[in-house]
Design an enzyme around this catalytic site. Sequence first.
Site, PDB file in Angstrom:
ATOM      1  N   SER A   1     -51.181  72.709   1.033  1.00  0.00           N
ATOM      2  CA  SER A   1     -50.070  73.390   1.695  1.00  0.00           C
ATOM      3  C   SER A   1     -48.740  72.652   1.547  1.00  0.00           C
ATOM      4  O   SER A   1     -48.252  72.489   0.446  1.00  0.00           O
ATOM      5  CB  SER A   1     -50.447  73.620   3.154  1.00  0.00           C
TER       6      SER A   1
ATOM      7  N   ASP B   1     -43.544  76.660   0.853  1.00  0.00           N
ATOM      8  CA  ASP B   1     -44.313  75.416   0.765  1.00  0.00           C
ATOM      9  C   ASP B   1     -45.260  75.530  -0.439  1.00  0.00           C
ATOM     10  O   ASP B   1     -45.182  76.491  -1.209  1.00  0.00           O
ATOM     11  CB  ASP B   1     -45.066  75.148   2.077  1.00  0.00           C
TER      12      ASP B   1
ATOM     13  N   ASP C   1     -48.353  76.314  -1.047  1.00  0.00           N
ATOM     14  CA  ASP C   1     -49.218  77.474  -1.261  1.00  0.00           C
ATOM     15  C   ASP C   1     -48.540  78.775  -0.840  1.00  0.00           C
ATOM     16  O   ASP C   1     -49.191  79.823  -0.753  1.00  0.00           O
ATOM     17  CB  ASP C   1     -50.575  77.304  -0.572  1.00  0.00           C
TER      18      ASP C   1
ATOM     19  N   ASP D   1     -47.438  80.192   1.792  1.00  0.00           N
ATOM     20  CA  ASP D   1     -47.703  81.024   2.969  1.00  0.00           C
ATOM     21  C   ASP D   1     -46.571  80.886   3.989  1.00  0.00           C
ATOM     22  O   ASP D   1     -46.592  81.524   5.025  1.00  0.00           O
ATOM     23  CB  ASP D   1     -49.086  80.744   3.592  1.00  0.00           C
TER      24      ASP D   1
HETATM   25 MG    MG Z   1     -48.979  76.472   3.568  1.00  0.00          MG
END
Ligand code: MG
Length: 449
Positions: free
Chosen positions: A94, A236, A238, A240
């Site tokens: 992340s 960020d 990944d 999300d």
């Molecule tokens: Mg994330």
Amino acid sequence: MKVFGSSGVRGLANDELTPGFALQVATAAGDVFGADRVAVARDTRGTGEMFVDAVSSGLASVGADVDRLGIVPTPGLQAYCEREGVPGVVVTASHNPPAYNGIKLVGSDGTELTRDRLDTVEERLDSESTRADWHQVGTGRRVESARRHYREQLLAAVDREAIAGADLTVALDPGHGAGALTSPALFRELGCSVLSVNAQPDGRFPGRDPEPVAETLGDLRRLVETTHADLGVAHDGDADRAIFVDETGSVVEGDAALAALAAAELDAGDVVVSAVNASQRLVDVADAAGADLHLTAIGSTNLITAIRDLQADRYRVPIAGEGNGGIMFPDYRVSRDGAYTAARFCELLLDRSASEIAAAHGGYHNVRRKVGYDDEGERAAMLSAVGAFASSADAAVDTTDGYRLDYGDAWVLARPSGTEPVVRVYAEAREGDRAEDLAASMVDAIQSA
Ligand code: MG
């Protein structure tokens, strides 16, 4: 020891988190999933392929075929899981620095596993998994279409015509993460003019740290300023999460963005879910809409568990999230999605600028203090002093994670740190003095212990 924290398994790659352990986790998860097929994706980290191999081996050993999606944002893997009805595993750390990696588990409905299912996987880690016979182990295949399907689903779920009609220029900073392979194309397909920085997928994250915070977004702020873009969007690792930069080049505080999106979304009787450090901005927006604010312990797993419970009780939860840019629109999917959140923010730009939106939820004052302790006895005495202070205060008290006292116009929270021997105190109000006073009286109460 809890293996799964509030955001999955996370650690220094090949040190705290080894391929052997990843294999164990995947084997246990595959056993608990009990599915014939499992999807596996990763972010851009250099250790990602190694962990994907380990995870795939573990899944195959319990008889699951593995769909290898390659580099895909976490919400893209979740969209795939939802569409195909298969569970999934994402190899990602992340927002953590490049040396880290981690594992997130996703159910066949496309949402991260809730606390009780993670506990089941943890229990299975200590017992023997049901390994498949040699002729029944899983096989693997590459799936190239996950990113395209993710974009198509997202485009169908937002007001594409209105966004295109607004003729927006959007500056994107995927931070070399998985969003580099989806967000630029997506915003072009939404009819925006797209500029980008740090948009090459690169697991060394040479342009900036994967965490999108004001200190790491200098490049994006300059890009917005020099090109007069309408909005800057940063993800960020990944993708999300989404953090915004307004048209003047200032970072929009995550709490202000969440409040603005919530204000557009909430109706009377709705519930908005956030964590115990939720901003007064969100309290005010919920009040104005006649909606309830439901608080959980910090971390997306806790929010997801609460959303699920509330939905089961037939409450409408149109929005949930934290001030770090991790926002969910549960009617779309119970998952954080940086690109979807950014597209929804673009819908707010039809009649106002980003700086006007930020200003409408700005001007709040936050105060942070901490009080150190020497041993467990002192910590316990401090917490019981906080409890006594809370019960005598003219405030609504929430003990989900520490003590949060809501006074209507302001709040104060005292909670022990998970990593340091300190009790942290947070306060927020529209007036700076009010926040200072609340924090000071809580600190006094703690120190009197
Ligand atoms: Mg994330």
